[in-house]
Design a protein around this motif. Sequence first.
Motif, PDB file in Angstrom:
ATOM      1  N   ASP A  15      55.249  38.182 -24.654  1.00  0.00           N
ATOM      2  CA  ASP A  15      54.253  38.645 -23.690  1.00  0.00           C
ATOM      3  C   ASP A  15      54.867  39.773 -22.852  1.00  0.00           C
ATOM      4  OD1 ASP A  15      51.626  37.878 -22.067  1.00  0.00           O
ATOM      5  OD2 ASP A  15      53.253  38.259 -20.637  1.00  0.00           O
ATOM      6  N   ARG A  18      55.948  38.718 -19.281  1.00  0.00           N
ATOM      7  CA  ARG A  18      57.146  37.881 -19.253  1.00  0.00           C
ATOM      8  C   ARG A  18      58.391  38.685 -19.607  1.00  0.00           C
ATOM      9  NH1 ARG A  18      53.350  33.840 -21.011  1.00  0.00           N
ATOM     10  NH2 ARG A  18      53.823  34.176 -23.210  1.00  0.00           N
ATOM     11  N   HIS A  49      53.730  32.356 -15.682  1.00  0.00           N
ATOM     12  CA  HIS A  49      54.639  33.101 -16.557  1.00  0.00           C
ATOM     13  C   HIS A  49      56.071  32.588 -16.411  1.00  0.00           C
ATOM     14  CE1 HIS A  49      51.995  36.085 -18.302  1.00  0.00           C
ATOM     15  NE2 HIS A  49      51.505  36.392 -17.105  1.00  0.00           N
TER      16      HIS A  49
END
Length: 107
Positions: A15, A18, A49
């Motif tokens: 992600d 992240r 996150h």
Amino acid sequence: MELEKLADCLKALGDPTRLKIVALLNVRECCVCELVPIFNISQPAISRHLSRLKSAELVREARRGQWVFYSLNRERLESVGLALTQLPDFSEELRKLAEKGLLVNCE
């Protein structure tokens, strides 16, 4: 590292938000409230996150007074094969937060 754990770590790093958190934590440990203005998303979203990164054992948390600071689990990241030296340097974003007085000082 077993295949399932490696896949979990790689999914957590997949992600962009992240991955940027990991890059920021490569500069210095941070509190959730310090990350909110950088990403311009809600505190609960940042916490989710960080929780995902923590569940993959990529970050650690340490409580200092009322604050919880997050830092990298460098050994885990290295075992996954992430070259921390290849991450972008976000020192400037943290410097701008310091200028605005938005960094936490729990001393």
